[in-house]
Design a protein around this motif. Structure first.
Motif, PDB file in Angstrom:
ATOM      1  N   ASP A 122       0.826  -1.217   0.000  1.00  0.00           N
ATOM      2  CA  ASP A 122       0.000   0.000   0.000  1.00  0.00           C
ATOM      3  C   ASP A 122       0.860   1.267   0.000  1.00  0.00           C
ATOM      4  N   THR A 123       1.923   1.271   0.793  1.00  0.00           N
ATOM      5  CA  THR A 123       2.796   2.436   0.859  1.00  0.00           C
ATOM      6  C   THR A 123       3.485   2.665  -0.489  1.00  0.00           C
ATOM      7  N   LYS A 124       3.914   1.581  -1.092  1.00  0.00           N
ATOM      8  CA  LYS A 124       4.569   1.697  -2.395  1.00  0.00           C
ATOM      9  C   LYS A 124       3.605   2.245  -3.437  1.00  0.00           C
ATOM     10  N   LYS A 125       2.354   1.782  -3.453  1.00  0.00           N
ATOM     11  CA  LYS A 125       1.364   2.276  -4.416  1.00  0.00           C
ATOM     12  C   LYS A 125       1.052   3.746  -4.169  1.00  0.00           C
ATOM     13  N   ARG A 126       0.955   4.164  -2.916  1.00  0.00           N
ATOM     14  CA  ARG A 126       0.709   5.576  -2.601  1.00  0.00           C
ATOM     15  C   ARG A 126       1.880   6.440  -3.072  1.00  0.00           C
ATOM     16  N   LEU A 127       3.099   5.916  -2.882  1.00  0.00           N
ATOM     17  CA  LEU A 127       4.293   6.641  -3.330  1.00  0.00           C
ATOM     18  C   LEU A 127       4.312   6.767  -4.849  1.00  0.00           C
ATOM     19  N   LYS A 144       1.711   6.721  -6.849  1.00  0.00           N
ATOM     20  CA  LYS A 144       0.624   7.628  -7.235  1.00  0.00           C
ATOM     21  C   LYS A 144       1.023   9.088  -7.000  1.00  0.00           C
ATOM     22  N   ALA A 145       1.655   9.391  -5.871  1.00  0.00           N
ATOM     23  CA  ALA A 145       2.093  10.751  -5.568  1.00  0.00           C
ATOM     24  C   ALA A 145       3.153  11.207  -6.574  1.00  0.00           C
TER      25      ALA A 145
END
Length: 146
Positions: free
Chosen positions: A113-118, A120-121
């Protein structure tokens, strides 16, 4: 327009010069051992009669022009040494600057999840993920007094 028959005999070709190897080596030896003013019998066939080779006295000023004086050689050696020293110092400074600015990598595992948020940002802000991570780490260290 019709092409005609062209043969080798239609072109003017110069004959080869016949020069045996013994004659060539004899002429080379004669020219190296010849006196400064050639005699009529020792003169080479393609050398004009009026041409006289330079004597030893006339060769000295020409060789002095080619060979510099000791002072000129010393000045040139000193200038080259100074140039090499400057180049060496600049290269050392460049290496030190490169070492100071070298990249030190940190490898850290992220959950999905953290990797996907990163990702996306980074995509939405048109910034690389490494820039975001670097800014986040820097902010964290500043907030905690480091």
């Amino acid at each position: 327009m019709a092409k005609g028959q062209t043969t080798v005999s239609d072109f003017a070709v110069a004959p080869r010069r016949s020069r045996p190897a013994d004659q060539a080596t004899a002429e080379d030896a004669a020219t190296s051992m010849a006196p400064s003013v050639p005699t009529e019998g020792a003169r080479i066939d393609n050398q004009p009669q009026g041409l006289v080779s330079h004597s030893v006295e006339t060769d000295l000023p020409a060789s002095r022009l080619i060979a510099p004086t000791a002072e000129a050689r010393r000045e040139r050696a000193v200038s080259k040494a100074l140039q090499r020293e400057d180049s060496r110092v600049r290269l050392r400074d460049l290496k030190r600057a490169r070492d100071r600015e070298s990249k030190h990598y940190v490898n850290c595992p992220l959950d999905y999840d953290t990797k996907k948020r990163l990702e996306k940002a980074a995509l939405e802000n048109d910034v690389k993920m490494t820039v975001i991570m670097k800014a986040a780490i820097d902010q964290f260290l500043k907030d905690n007094g480091y």
